[in-house]
Design an enzyme around this catalytic site. Structure first.
Site, short mmCIF file in Angstrom:
data_model
loop_
_atom_site.label_atom_id
_atom_site.label_comp_id
_atom_site.label_asym_id
_atom_site.label_seq_id
_atom_site.Cartn_x
_atom_site.Cartn_y
_atom_site.Cartn_z
N THR A 121 0.86 -1.19 0.00
CA THR A 121 0.00 0.00 0.00
C THR A 121 0.89 1.24 0.00
O THR A 121 1.67 1.44 0.93
CB THR A 121 -0.89 -0.01 1.25
N PHE A 253 -19.34 -3.93 8.49
CA PHE A 253 -18.45 -2.86 8.96
C PHE A 253 -19.22 -1.74 9.67
O PHE A 253 -18.81 -0.59 9.67
CB PHE A 253 -17.56 -2.33 7.84
N CYS A 264 -3.03 -1.73 9.22
CA CYS A 264 -3.45 -1.12 7.94
C CYS A 264 -4.32 0.13 8.10
O CYS A 264 -3.88 1.23 7.78
CB CYS A 264 -4.19 -2.17 7.11
N LYS A 267 -2.82 3.39 10.03
CA LYS A 267 -1.68 4.07 9.39
C LYS A 267 -2.06 4.52 7.97
O LYS A 267 -1.53 5.52 7.47
CB LYS A 267 -0.43 3.19 9.40
C1 UGA Z 1 -7.97 -4.19 6.23
C2 UGA Z 1 -8.95 -4.22 5.05
O1 UGA Z 1 -10.22 -4.71 5.49
C3 UGA Z 1 -8.41 -5.11 3.92
O2 UGA Z 1 -9.29 -5.08 2.80
C4 UGA Z 1 -7.03 -4.58 3.50
O3 UGA Z 1 -6.46 -5.40 2.49
C5 UGA Z 1 -6.12 -4.60 4.73
O4 UGA Z 1 -6.68 -3.77 5.77
C6 UGA Z 1 -4.79 -4.05 4.30
O5 UGA Z 1 -4.70 -2.87 3.98
O6 UGA Z 1 -3.84 -4.83 4.18
P1 UGA Z 1 -7.45 -5.87 8.24
O7 UGA Z 1 -6.47 -4.84 8.74
O8 UGA Z 1 -7.03 -7.30 8.20
O9 UGA Z 1 -7.91 -5.51 6.74
O10 UGA Z 1 -8.70 -5.77 9.20
P2 UGA Z 1 -10.27 -5.44 9.06
O11 UGA Z 1 -11.04 -6.69 8.95
O12 UGA Z 1 -10.51 -4.40 8.03
O13 UGA Z 1 -10.54 -4.82 10.50
C7 UGA Z 1 -9.87 -3.63 10.89
C8 UGA Z 1 -10.28 -3.22 12.28
O14 UGA Z 1 -11.60 -2.71 12.27
C9 UGA Z 1 -10.26 -4.31 13.36
O15 UGA Z 1 -9.67 -3.79 14.52
C10 UGA Z 1 -11.71 -4.63 13.57
O16 UGA Z 1 -11.98 -5.12 14.87
C11 UGA Z 1 -12.36 -3.27 13.34
N1 UGA Z 1 -13.78 -3.30 12.95
C12 UGA Z 1 -14.15 -3.92 11.80
C13 UGA Z 1 -14.72 -2.68 13.75
O17 UGA Z 1 -14.41 -2.08 14.78
N2 UGA Z 1 -16.04 -2.70 13.35
C14 UGA Z 1 -16.44 -3.31 12.21
O18 UGA Z 1 -17.66 -3.28 11.91
C15 UGA Z 1 -15.48 -3.95 11.43
#
Ligand code: UGA
Length: 437
Positions: A121, A253, A264, A267
Site C-alpha cells: 500500500t 463494517f 493497515c 496508518k
Molecule cells: C484491512 C482491510 O479490510 C483489507 O481489505 C485490507 O487489504 C487490509 O486492511 C490491508 O490494507 O492490508 P485488516 O487490517 O485485516 O484488513 O482488518 P479489518 O477486517 O478491516 O478490520 C480492521 C479493524 O476494524 C479491526 O480492529 C476490527 O476489529 C475493526 N472493525 C471492523 C470494527 O471495529 N467494526 C467493524 O464493523 C469492522
C-alpha cells in the site's frame, strides 16, 4: 510462470504461497533469515488460518521456496514487491524505505523484459516516482501496481479467490505488457469470474487507500453514532441493524465498539492525509482526521467506563482483559485497541490479567510487564471487572452464570457489543456495551 515475491510478511508470505497454489513457480525473498528458515520448513511465522497447510502444499509441490539472498529473484521473470509501508516514526506519512530498497534489489538482480509489480500500500504518486529512479544501466523492466485487499484472518481465501483484481499499468492500457502478464498470473481467478479493473498507476494506488479510508469511515461513523446513543439512551446495535437493511448502506463494517486497529486502517488514513497535505489538498481529507479521533476516543471511553463501573477507579483493582489482538483470528497487536486499553488500565494502577488465544506473546513483546495467562478462566478468577476487547469465539460464548462463579465482582464491559445484555444482566451482572442501552 516464474515469480518472485520480495518481502514475506503478512502480505508476501500469503501471496507467495497462494501463487504457488495457482500453479506458478515461486521464490519468496526476505531479509530476515530466521523467517526464511521458518517458511522453508512450512511454518507460518504468524497466526493465519489455513496458511500452514498452503505453505506445506507449495513446498511439497516443489513450486515454492524461500531465500534470504536477493540474487535468488534472478530466476524469476515477474517480481512482486510485498514489503511493509509502516507509519513513519515521528510523522503521519508512510515509510517507503522498504519499498525503495525492494525495488532497488529487483533492479539489481532482474533482467531486461522483467515485470515488476507492487502490491504494497503506497501513497499515490509512488510508482511514478519509482519509475523515475530507474537508472540508465538498469535492466529495462515494466512497472505495474496490483493492490492487495486481503484481510488478516481471511488472507488465504482472499488471495485465492479475491473479490476483485486491479492492475495499474503505465497509461492504463490493457495492451500493456504488464497487464497481459498479470492476466496470466491470475488466469484461474479471472476464469472463475473475478472482476478485473485495468487502470493507470495513480488510480491503482488510490483504489487501495480509498478502500481502507472508506472502511475506516464506516466504522468511525457508527462509533460516532454510539457516542450519540450513549448521550441519549438509544441503542447503536439496533440503529446499525435498522440502517443496514438499506442496501445502499449495508450492515457490514457497522459494528460499533472499541474501534479499528491493526497494521493497515490506522496508518493508511494517516498516510493518506499526509499525502493530501503534500498535494495541497489537506482540506479534502480533513474528515479522516475526525475519523481517527472518533476511533481513538472509543479506547479512552472504555478506560473511563472501567473507572465508572469500579466506583473508586481502577487503581489496585483486578481487571480481566479478554483479547489483545486487533481482531479475532489474528495474532497481530499492531495498533490494537485491546492492547492499548490493557496498557492504559495498567498505567492507571489496575492489576490487569489478560488472555488471548494467539496474541499474548506478541502483546508481551510490546509490553513486557503485561501479565498474560493461557485461558479466559485464569484471567477471570478473582476479577472485579471483566472487559471483552477482541471477539474471539471462546470469549463471545462465555456463559454468564459460569463466569459469575469465577469472578469476585459481576461487572462486564462488552467492548465489541457481541454479548447478549439480557442474559448477563439476568445473571446479576452490571453490563456496559458501547453505545448500547
Ligand atoms: C484491512 C482491510 O479490510 C483489507 O481489505 C485490507 O487489504 C487490509 O486492511 C490491508 O490494507 O492490508 P485488516 O487490517 O485485516 O484488513 O482488518 P479489518 O477486517 O478491516 O478490520 C480492521 C479493524 O476494524 C479491526 O480492529 C476490527 O476489529 C475493526 N472493525 C471492523 C470494527 O471495529 N467494526 C467493524 O464493523 C469492522
Amino acid at each position: 510462470m516464474r515469480l518472485s515475491v520480495v518481502g514475506c510478511g503478512y502480505l508476501g508470505a500469503v501471496h507467495a504461497a497462494a501463487m504457488a497454489e495457482l500453479g506458478h513457480d515461486v521464490v519468496g525473498i526476505d531479509v530476515d533469515a530466521r523467517k526464511v528458515a521458518q517458511l522453508s520448513r512450512g511454518e507460518a511465522p504468524f497466526f493465519e488460518p489455513g496458511l500452514q497447510e498452503l505453505l506445506l502444499a507449495g513446498l511439497r509441490s516443489g513450486r515454492l521456496r524461500f531465500s534470504a539472498d536477493p540474487a535468488a529473484l534472478s530466476s524469476a521473470d515477474l517480481h512482486f514487491i510485498a514489503v511493509g509501508t509502516p507509519q513513519l516514526s515521528g510523522g503521519a506519512g508512510a515509510d517507503l524505505s522498504y519499498v525503495d530498497a525492494a525495488f532497488a534489489q529487483v533492479l539489481a538482480h532482474g533482467k531486461d523484459g522483467d515485470i515488476v509489480v507492487g502490491k504494497s500500500t503506497v501513497p499515490v504518486g509512488t510508482v511514478e516516482r519509482l519509475s523515475g529512479t530507474i537508472g540508465r544501466d538498469a535492466p529495462r523492466v515494466t512497472l505495474a501496481w496490483n493492490p492487495e485487499f486481503l484481510r488478516e484472518g481471511h488472507a488465504v481465501a482472499d488471495s485465492l479467490t479475491p473479490d476483485r483484481l486491479v492492475f495499474g499499468v503505465a497509461g492504463g492500457s490493457r495492451d500493456d505488457a504488464a497487464a497481459a502478464a498479470l492476466a496470466q498470473v491470475y488466469e484461474k481467478p479471472l476464469r472463475d469470474g473475478t472482476p478485473l479493473i485495468v487502470t493507470d498507476w495513480a488510480t491503482a494506488e488510490l483504489v487501495k487507500v480509498a478502500a481502507n479510508a472508506f472502511l475506516a469511515t464506516k466504522i468511525s461513523f457508527i462509533n460516532a453514532m454510539a457516542e450519540i446513543a450513549e448521550a441519549t439512551g438509544a441503542d447503536v446495535t439496533q440503529l446499525a441493524d435498522a440502517i443496514g437493511h438499506d442496501a445502499r448502506i449495508g450492515r457490514r463494517f457497522l459494528n460499533a465498539g472499541v474501534g479499528f486497529g491493526g497494521g493497515c486502517l490506522p496508518k493508511d488514513i494517516r498516510a493518506f492525509q499526509a499525502r493530501a497535505v503534500e498535494l495541497g489538498l489537506a482540506e479534502t481529507v480533513v474528515f479522516l482526521d475526525e475519523m481517527d479521533k472518533i476511533n481513538l476516543r472509543r479506547r479512552s471511553r472504555v478506560v473511563e467506563l472501567a473507572g465508572e463501573l469500579l466506583g473508586s477507579g481502577p487503581a489496585g483493582r483486578r481487571v480481566a482483559v479478554l483479547g489483545l489482538a486487533f481482531k479475532p483470528d489474528s495474532d497481530d497487536v499492531r495498533d490494537s485497541p485491546a492492547l492499548e486499553v490493557a496498557c492504559a488500565l495498567r498505567a492507571a494502577g489496575a492489576e490487569v490479567v489478560a488472555a488471548d488465544p494467539h496474541a499474548a506473546a506478541n502483546a508481551r513483546a510490546r509490553d513486557p510487564e503485561l501479565v498474560t495467562v493461557d485461558s479466559a478462566d485464569e484471567a477471570l478468577v478473582g476479577a472485579e471487572l471483566v472487559i471483552l476487547l477482541t471477539e474471539w469465539r471462546e470469549f463471545t460464548e462465555l456463559d454468564p452464570e459460569r463466569t459469575a462463579a469465577l469472578v469476585s465482582g459481576r461487572r462486564i464491559i462488552d467492548g465489541r457489543n457481541v454479548l447478549d445484555p439480557e442474559a448477563w444482566i439476568g445473571a446479576g451482572w452490571q453490563y456496559r456495551g458501547l453505545g448500547r442501552r
